[in-house]
Design a protein around this motif. Structure first.
Motif, PDB file in Angstrom:
ATOM      1  N   LYS A 195     -70.112  33.771   9.719  1.00 50.19           N
ATOM      2  CA  LYS A 195     -69.131  34.622   9.377  1.00 50.19           C
ATOM      3  C   LYS A 195     -68.263  34.390   8.192  1.00 50.19           C
ATOM      4  O   LYS A 195     -67.891  35.150   7.263  1.00 50.19           O
ATOM      5  CB  LYS A 195     -68.323  35.051  10.511  1.00 50.19           C
ATOM      6  CG  LYS A 195     -68.941  35.643  11.723  1.00 50.19           C
ATOM      7  CD  LYS A 195     -69.399  37.239  11.363  1.00 50.19           C
ATOM      8  CE  LYS A 195     -69.636  38.026  12.767  1.00 50.19           C
ATOM      9  NZ  LYS A 195     -70.049  39.400  12.200  1.00 50.19           N
ATOM     10  N   VAL A 206     -62.797  39.267   7.215  1.00 48.25           N
ATOM     11  CA  VAL A 206     -63.480  38.875   8.404  1.00 48.25           C
ATOM     12  C   VAL A 206     -62.337  39.722   9.481  1.00 48.25           C
ATOM     13  O   VAL A 206     -61.059  39.257   9.576  1.00 48.25           O
ATOM     14  CB  VAL A 206     -63.606  37.453   8.895  1.00 48.25           C
ATOM     15  CG1 VAL A 206     -63.920  37.147  10.290  1.00 48.25           C
ATOM     16  CG2 VAL A 206     -64.606  36.892   7.820  1.00 48.25           C
ATOM     17  N   THR A 261     -66.964  41.655   7.442  1.00 49.62           N
ATOM     18  CA  THR A 261     -67.712  41.341   8.726  1.00 49.62           C
ATOM     19  C   THR A 261     -66.831  41.147   9.869  1.00 49.62           C
ATOM     20  O   THR A 261     -65.699  41.446   9.711  1.00 49.62           O
ATOM     21  CB  THR A 261     -68.423  40.314   8.556  1.00 49.62           C
ATOM     22  OG1 THR A 261     -69.434  39.714   9.498  1.00 49.62           O
ATOM     23  CG2 THR A 261     -67.571  38.811   8.330  1.00 49.62           C
ATOM     24  N   SER A 276     -73.622  38.927  10.888  1.00 46.28           N
ATOM     25  CA  SER A 276     -73.702  37.308  10.990  1.00 46.28           C
ATOM     26  C   SER A 276     -75.139  37.123  10.499  1.00 46.28           C
ATOM     27  O   SER A 276     -75.589  35.903   9.951  1.00 46.28           O
ATOM     28  CB  SER A 276     -73.166  36.793  12.284  1.00 46.28           C
ATOM     29  OG  SER A 276     -74.159  37.246  13.157  1.00 46.28           O
TER      30      SER A 276
END
Length: 496
Positions: A225, A204, A136, A188
């Motif tokens: 996140k 991340v 992400t 998200s």
């Protein structure tokens, strides 16, 4: 709004062969993910009601198919305010925010809500399920996850990118020819509703304010996140240049023994992957990492047909390499996978170079963080910007890139906010404000941009905003830009 993570609609719903029969489920939305969820649940005997505010030809066709499968389909906004009285579980589409009246009603009643990614995790087989490597970040997710899939395939594994990109995640999980491993992009929105994913390695890439209208605050966006790191087994990959990503690792509830692994475009310390001279070097997944490193590839391997490697593209490659190395992929496969990879369209894509002016399409820059990455890749830019800012602040972006701007052409619903920031931080930069909201405005955009550009400049479409005020999606916006550039080139006899 949060939901009790301990609450389950029925014990044991952790794999596809569990007892789903008779479970009363409401599926919200009939996009690709909602349709797949309703289909998978109905196939396993659940009692499914599917609702959709939108009524398009595609949704009507999906509704017809689901009706044949025994799903109770209800189309139109009037059906999407309150869950039916007997519902035990809600499966929601990514676009539905937690403050939606239906979600608030679910919270009031204590109903569990899963996203399609949570459902996909629980639809894996009990034995032999493909591991997940998850990604992400505010920007770079799609490029990174596709790089990762390319590396995994180069190592001989049957792999695909899935989730928020590529193969729909339920389709990948339920594929009749099982994958060895999945590279999963998670937004998200998707992470907000997940509660049980346990990836082998997770990353991340970066965080910056985005989708605040959906999440309600930056703190909630960060919290969503950070959920990607929860329950990770082997490696939580973070961005050394973005301290917030490391903080999210520190706050995560990981499996005991999981490591924090950093990636950096600078020289790596132990337990990091970074760059030494022009070599991507691994000091995280090698023996004696205090004194040695493994060469993964060179910058030339990444460059492909581009004149140089943009810093954010390099960062994406380092993150993908870290995830692959965490999974046990060898250095040669990392090199081969990155060498073979080509980015998707609308991501800093060269359209044309004529008389010293480069025309570049980065329509995928739908937020300020992405636009900053594109703008700082070039020294002198005619910037095409504007659209729907989604509550984002453009002031710091304009201040950061002001010295690089040759001129600006503004389009879209929120262009006035960008114009105000330009007046504060770049008052001497010429600004063309185009109020037209017709998609044909791109021809006028290109004409004005051509007049502003000098040899050595880059005309850059990096809107820092979403496209839906004028275009179907960012791809349609990028296509319109590229088509307009080509028309202008033809009309000017090759002289842009």
């Amino acid at each position: 709004m949060t939901f009790d993570p301990a609450y389950e609609p029925r014990p044991g719903l952790t794999h596809r062969d569990a007892d789903w029969s008779g479970l009363r489920v409401l599926v919200v939305g009939l996009g690709i993910s909602g349709f797949a969820a309703a289909d998978a649940l109905a196939e396993r005997g659940a009692t499914v009601t599917a609702v959709s505010r939108d009524v398009t030809d595609v949704i009507t066709e999906r509704a017809t198919i689901l009706d044949i499968l025994g799903v109770d389909v209800r189309l139109g906004a009037e059906h999407v305010h309150e869950p039916p009285d007997d519902v035990e579980l809600i499966i929601t589409s990514p676009g539905v925010p937690p403050h939606d009246p239906l979600m608030l009603a679910a919270a009031t009643r204590g109903l569990p809500v899963w996203g399609e990614v949570e459902l996909a995790w629980r639809m894996r087989p009990l034995e032999g399920a493909a591991p997940w490597l998850t990604v992400t970040g505010t920007n770079g997710k799609t490029t990174t996850v596709n790089m990762l899939a390319s590396i995994l395939r180069a190592s001989g594994l049957r792999a695909t990118s899935a989730g928020n990109v590529g193969t729909p995640i339920l389709e990948a999980v339920l594929h009749p020819e099982p994958y060895d491993v999945l590279a999963v992009e998670l937004s998200s929105f998707q992470l907000h509703w997940q509660r049980s994913i346990s990836a082998v390695a997770s990353a991340v890439l970066n965080v910056a304010p985005d989708h605040l209208d959906w999440h309600g605050s930056y703190a909630e966006y960060l919290r969503a996140k950070g959920k990607i790191y929860d329950n990770t087994h082997l490696a939580c990959v973070y961005n050394v240049a973005d301290i917030q990503t490391e903080q999210l690792v520190m706050e995560a509830e990981v499996v005991e023994g999981c490591r924090a692994v950093g990636f950096t475009t600078g020289i790596p310390a132990p337990s990091m992957i970074g760059v030494v001279d022009d070599v991507l070097a691994d000091r995280a997944f090698v023996e004696q990492r205090q004194r040695s490193a493994a060469e993964l590839c060179t910058l030339d391997d990444l460059r492909g047909d581009a004149p140089s490697v943009a810093p954010h593209y390099l960062a994406n490659a380092l993150a993908a390499a870290a995830l692959a190395r965490a999974y046990g992929v060898g250095p040669l496969a990392v090199r081969d996978g990155l060498r073979a990879f080509r980015p998707d369209r609308h991501r800093i894509a060269e359209v044309a170079t004529v008389r010293g002016v480069r025309w570049v399409n980065d329509s995928k820059a739908t937020n300020t963080h992405a636009a900053a990455a594109a703008l700082t890749s070039f020294d002198s830019v005619v910037w095409i910007a504007g659209g729907l800012l989604k509550g984002a602040d453009v002031d710091s972006l304009v201040e950061e890139v002001a010295s690089r701007l040759r001129g600006v052409v503004l389009i879209g619903a929120d262009r006035a906010r960008i114009a105000e920031a330009l007046a504060r931080h770049a008052p001497d930069v010429p600004v063309i404000d185009l109020p037209d909201t017709d998609t044909g405005v791109m021809d006028l955009v290109v004409t004005h941009a051509a007049r502003l550009a000098h040899p050595g400049d880059v005309v850059l479409l990096a809107p820092a905003a979403a496209s839906m005020d004028m275009f179907t999606n960012y791809g349609a916006r990028g296509d319109a830009f590229e088509d307009a550039v080509r028309r202008h080139l033809e009309a000017s006899g090759g002289d842009l």
